[in-house]
Design an enzyme around this catalytic site. Sequence first.
Site, PDB file in Angstrom:
ATOM      1  N   ARG A  65       0.837  -1.189   0.000  1.00  0.00           N
ATOM      2  CA  ARG A  65       0.000   0.000   0.000  1.00  0.00           C
ATOM      3  C   ARG A  65       0.875   1.242   0.000  1.00  0.00           C
ATOM      4  NH1 ARG A  65      -3.105  -2.752  -1.779  1.00  0.00           N
ATOM      5  NH2 ARG A  65      -5.246  -3.273  -1.166  1.00  0.00           N
ATOM      6  N   GLU A  90      -1.954   8.606  -4.579  1.00  0.00           N
ATOM      7  CA  GLU A  90      -2.224   7.742  -5.721  1.00  0.00           C
ATOM      8  C   GLU A  90      -3.561   8.114  -6.343  1.00  0.00           C
ATOM      9  OE1 GLU A  90      -3.143   3.072  -6.198  1.00  0.00           O
ATOM     10  OE2 GLU A  90      -1.171   3.485  -5.276  1.00  0.00           O
ATOM     11  N   HIS A 130       0.095   0.902 -10.085  1.00  0.00           N
ATOM     12  CA  HIS A 130      -0.752  -0.025  -9.309  1.00  0.00           C
ATOM     13  C   HIS A 130      -1.421  -1.053 -10.225  1.00  0.00           C
ATOM     14  CE1 HIS A 130      -3.210  -0.308  -5.307  1.00  0.00           C
ATOM     15  NE2 HIS A 130      -2.888  -1.494  -5.786  1.00  0.00           N
TER      16      HIS A 130
END
Length: 314
Positions: free
Chosen positions: A229, A258, A277
Amino acid sequence: MTQKQVLVLIPMKESQRERLERALPQAEYTYTSIKEVTEEQVQQAQIIFGNAPAEMIQSSEKLIWLHLNSAGYDPYVREGVLGKHTILTTSSGAYGKAVSEHAFAMLLAMQKKLHLYRDDQKKHIWGEEGEVVSIADSTVLVLGAGDIGQRFAEQAHALGAYVIGVKRSPGACPACMDELHTTEELERLLPKADAVVSFLPSTDETRGLFDREKFSLMRPGSFFVNGGRGDLVRTEDLCDALESGHLAGAALDVTNPEPLPADHRLWDIPGAFVTPHVSGFYHLPETLRNVVNICIENAGRYAAGETLRNVVNR
């Protein structure tokens, strides 16, 4: 069991839908996608398979069970999202191969400076970037000893790395690791590692864990990889560690914030290797098959009154 209203947001082929409906027959099914689902559909559902937008759930009184297509669940344990009676399960175990291989490839690329040579290629530069290192001679510190962490450890161990695992609670050391420690020992272990690879989830304990102090404890010239994360990292502190030369490189499939803003300085640091991601999505077809299989297995367990797989203790 009375008939349940089931909302399915996980992409499924017709044959997979048939398997799901056989596993949990006493149900009325609605199939749609995460992008197309409406708040009304979410509010009417008693069971949801897939990551319904958290803001649409709003502590639904009807929602009995939410099964996520992801391994992570942090948006759904925030106050006001799920009612206290709602069961939350995940697809943990579906992403081990995809995420571990992506992170492993990024680490190898940095160790061999392939990301720098790619930059040279784009600039039409025929040059050389100096010394490289070998995974076989490395000590790799893997944070998170679940499915993804162990698969990564297997790959590193197979190529001769000395692997040290770190997990939250004590346990038996798996065969793919040479040592296993708890997170309480992290500061002592960081200086030993040539590469630190994290698959940690987002929790109160992990948010901002890797800050200026933690990066300063890492061995000069070492590598940092984050496949867990983004909020594990204080990004400005990481940028400083890269720009100063203390770290040789950082590979990130997740960032904080993000998406990473287009004007963020991290993009332009040569030692930074960023992917958006993508390691844990369905780019590896096997991942989606795994997600569907876990969903169907849990549906059958639910119908039989058995213990569900991957229940989140909220």
